[in-house]
Design an enzyme around this catalytic site. Structure first.
Site, PDB file in Angstrom:
ATOM      1  N   TYR A   8       0.851  -1.196   0.000  1.00  0.00           N
ATOM      2  CA  TYR A   8       0.000   0.000   0.000  1.00  0.00           C
ATOM      3  C   TYR A   8       0.882   1.240   0.000  1.00  0.00           C
ATOM      4  O   TYR A   8       1.788   1.344   0.809  1.00  0.00           O
ATOM      5  CB  TYR A   8      -0.920   0.025   1.235  1.00  0.00           C
ATOM      6  CG  TYR A   8      -2.364  -0.012   0.808  1.00  0.00           C
ATOM      7  CD1 TYR A   8      -2.915   1.062   0.103  1.00  0.00           C
ATOM      8  CD2 TYR A   8      -3.167  -1.122   1.053  1.00  0.00           C
ATOM      9  CE1 TYR A   8      -4.226   1.013  -0.345  1.00  0.00           C
ATOM     10  CE2 TYR A   8      -4.477  -1.165   0.617  1.00  0.00           C
ATOM     11  CZ  TYR A   8      -5.000  -0.098  -0.081  1.00  0.00           C
ATOM     12  OH  TYR A   8      -6.284  -0.140  -0.530  1.00  0.00           O
ATOM     13  N   GLU A  59      -0.411   4.789  -0.654  1.00  0.00           N
ATOM     14  CA  GLU A  59      -1.182   6.015  -0.908  1.00  0.00           C
ATOM     15  C   GLU A  59      -0.301   7.243  -0.731  1.00  0.00           C
ATOM     16  O   GLU A  59       0.446   7.342   0.255  1.00  0.00           O
ATOM     17  CB  GLU A  59      -2.371   6.094   0.052  1.00  0.00           C
ATOM     18  CG  GLU A  59      -3.503   5.173  -0.343  1.00  0.00           C
ATOM     19  CD  GLU A  59      -4.645   5.206   0.659  1.00  0.00           C
ATOM     20  OE1 GLU A  59      -4.404   5.530   1.837  1.00  0.00           O
ATOM     21  OE2 GLU A  59      -5.774   4.906   0.256  1.00  0.00           O
ATOM     22  N   THR A  73      -2.107   5.979 -22.542  1.00  0.00           N
ATOM     23  CA  THR A  73      -2.137   4.646 -21.948  1.00  0.00           C
ATOM     24  C   THR A  73      -0.763   4.038 -22.148  1.00  0.00           C
ATOM     25  O   THR A  73      -0.075   4.330 -23.127  1.00  0.00           O
ATOM     26  CB  THR A  73      -3.180   3.727 -22.627  1.00  0.00           C
ATOM     27  OG1 THR A  73      -2.869   3.648 -24.023  1.00  0.00           O
ATOM     28  CG2 THR A  73      -4.593   4.250 -22.446  1.00  0.00           C
ATOM     29  N   LYS A  91      -0.789   0.401 -25.112  1.00  0.00           N
ATOM     30  CA  LYS A  91      -1.067   0.333 -26.550  1.00  0.00           C
ATOM     31  C   LYS A  91       0.269   0.332 -27.308  1.00  0.00           C
ATOM     32  O   LYS A  91       1.055  -0.581 -27.102  1.00  0.00           O
ATOM     33  CB  LYS A  91      -2.011   1.459 -26.937  1.00  0.00           C
ATOM     34  CG  LYS A  91      -3.380   1.292 -26.231  1.00  0.00           C
ATOM     35  CD  LYS A  91      -4.393   2.384 -26.559  1.00  0.00           C
ATOM     36  CE  LYS A  91      -5.663   2.164 -25.741  1.00  0.00           C
ATOM     37  NZ  LYS A  91      -6.623   3.286 -25.905  1.00  0.00           N
ATOM     38  N   ARG A 127      -0.991  -2.616 -18.625  1.00  0.00           N
ATOM     39  CA  ARG A 127      -2.257  -1.883 -18.740  1.00  0.00           C
ATOM     40  C   ARG A 127      -2.282  -0.743 -17.715  1.00  0.00           C
ATOM     41  O   ARG A 127      -2.175  -0.984 -16.516  1.00  0.00           O
ATOM     42  CB  ARG A 127      -3.398  -2.865 -18.467  1.00  0.00           C
ATOM     43  CG  ARG A 127      -4.784  -2.375 -18.794  1.00  0.00           C
ATOM     44  CD  ARG A 127      -5.715  -3.553 -19.035  1.00  0.00           C
ATOM     45  NE  ARG A 127      -5.302  -4.249 -20.237  1.00  0.00           N
ATOM     46  CZ  ARG A 127      -5.621  -3.856 -21.476  1.00  0.00           C
ATOM     47  NH1 ARG A 127      -6.410  -2.824 -21.665  1.00  0.00           N
ATOM     48  NH2 ARG A 127      -5.169  -4.505 -22.524  1.00  0.00           N
TER      49      ARG A 127
END
Ligand SMILES: *Cc1c(COP(=O)(O)O)cnc(C)c1O
Length: 424
Positions: free
Chosen positions: A51, A53, A223, A226, A232
């Protein structure tokens, strides 16, 4: 207690079959690619457990010193790759990147000007069904009927009339180069900010095969999966003046904990895209698209805008066969082992669920090693399948030739037995 569970044959057989599908059928979806084993490995790494954040050096939980290095590496590499002032590598997707830009730069109800969905634009550019069109007022521009290129006069007229706060360039199904300087000029004229959505072009830009919009745009989103050939995900580049607002919009406004394993894989992809071989790759993607366009035209297809300047072609099926819809063509080609998607063409008489077009891209085939000779073969196999769509024998024969072709250009030979046998 250490993690242990019985072997999950049910899921692993799915992974094995999907690996096999990717290895043995033709992938012509313009937004897809094959990542390197290094990108796959980082995506499957223990960083998924952490984690984090916040941002490097400013996290809400402990234990992030090492993860910080990975995210900092990704940020530095992508800034250098595109020559950007600031980078945010946390967006989970391209759509999230675009939404974060809207959240950073706009107030609810503000007007944004983007490209029409049915002429190549994206949902996240102000379409009514998307949050970008529900929270903001979306106005759209399109292409001319005559040459099917972006109508910059219309963009200017709409900008003067609607005074958008944000003008968006970028598309999912536009085979031509986009003139970022023209958009910049229009944005300046009406006091708008300018977002270039390079989702489809990031890899071509990194490889020097498409003009870099970073010097011209306030913000560039893209992105990473691609043409860039990474995991992804999404990414935002911006001028220093927008850096604070962009970072705040991604976290805490829009997202929670970042996907640090994916961010590590983005760092790998940025590293790979900075190598000289990647420039050759990007040039070959465009050369292959040009070769595919020529071969398709010779088979009797009409190409929207008459050809391509990037990684994709948009095929108008109507002159080839007036009865054949994009939907039917996609289904027939699937049976022949040729994977692509139906697509509306500009001023399409059919609905978006049926369409009169096909979108075909070369990024994945090029990664698999195919060149211009293979593009001619692909065009002929595609035409044969569509002509023989009512003939099971012909479709089976095309399917066999597709398998033979793919056996010479296998993206994951090392996973030929499927992921399952290695990891299951
Ligand atoms: C693919 C694409 C996106 C969205 O990417 P997702 O990761 O699928 O959300 C955004 N803009 C354009 C122009 C795209 O082509």
């Amino acid at each position: 207690m250490p993690v242990s569970a019985p072997r999950d044959d049910e899921l692993w057989s799915i992974l094995e079959r999907e690996t096999n599908r990717q290895n043995t059928t033709l992938q012509l979806i313009a937004s897809e690619n094959f990542t390197s084993p290094a990108v796959l490995a980082a995506t499957g790494s223990v960083l998924t457990n952490k984690y984090a954040e916040g941002y490097p050096g400013r996290r809400f939980y402990g234990g992030n010193q090492i993860v910080d290095e990975a995210e900092e590496l990704a940020r530095r590499r992508v800034r250098e790759l595109f020559g950007a002032d600031h980078a945010n590598v946390q967006p989970h997707s391209g759509s999230n990147a675009n939404l974060a830009v809207c959240l950073a730069l706009l107030e609810a109800g503000d007007t944004l000007l983007g490209m029409r969905l049915d002429q190549g634009g994206h949902l996240s550019h102000g379409q009514a069904v998307n949050i970008s069109g529900r929270y903001y007022r979306g106005v759209t521009y399109g292409v001319t009927r005559s040459d099917e290129r972006i109508d910059y006069d219309e963009v200017r007229d709409l900008a003067r009339q609607h005074r958008p706060r944000l003008i968006i360039a970028g598309a999912t199904a536009y085979p031509r180069l986009i003139d970022a300087a023209a958009f910049r000029q229009i944005a300046d004229e009406v006091g708008a900010m300018f977002l270039f959505d390079a989702a489809h072009y990031a890899g071509l830009i990194a490889g020097g095969a498409y003009p870099n919009p970073v010097p011209l745009a306030d913000v560039v989103t893209f992105t990473t999966h691609k043409t860039l050939r990474g995991p992804r995900g999404g990414c935002i580049l911006c001028r220093e003046e927008h850096a604070k607002a962009i970072d705040k919009a991604v976290f805490p406004t829009l997202q929670g904990g970042p996907l640090e394993h994916v961010i590590a894989a983005k760092a790998v992809a940025f590293f790979e895209a900075a190598q000289p071989e990647f420039a050759s790759y990007a040039a070959q993607v465009v050369a292959n698209a040009e070769a595919l366009a020529r071969a398709l035209a010779a088979e009797g297809f009409r190409l929207v805008s008459g050809g391509t300047e990037n990684h994709l072609v948009l095929v108008d099926l109507q002159p080839f066969d007036a009865e054949l819809t994009g939907k039917a063509a996609q289904e027939v080609l699937d049976r022949a082992g040729i994977t692509c998607n139906k697509n509306t063409i500009p001023y399409d008489p059919r609905s978006p669920f049926v369409t009169s077009g096909l979108r075909l891209g070369t990024p994945a085939m090029t990664t698999a090693g195919m060149g211009t000779d293979e593009m001619a073969t692909v065009a002929s196999l595609l035409a044969r399948a569509l002509r023989g769509r009512d003939d099971d024998g012909e479709l089976a024969s095309v399917r066999e030739e597709v398998t033979t072709l793919c056996s010479k250009f296998t993206p994951y030979p090392e996973l030929a037995g499927g992921l399952g046998t290695r990891s299951g």
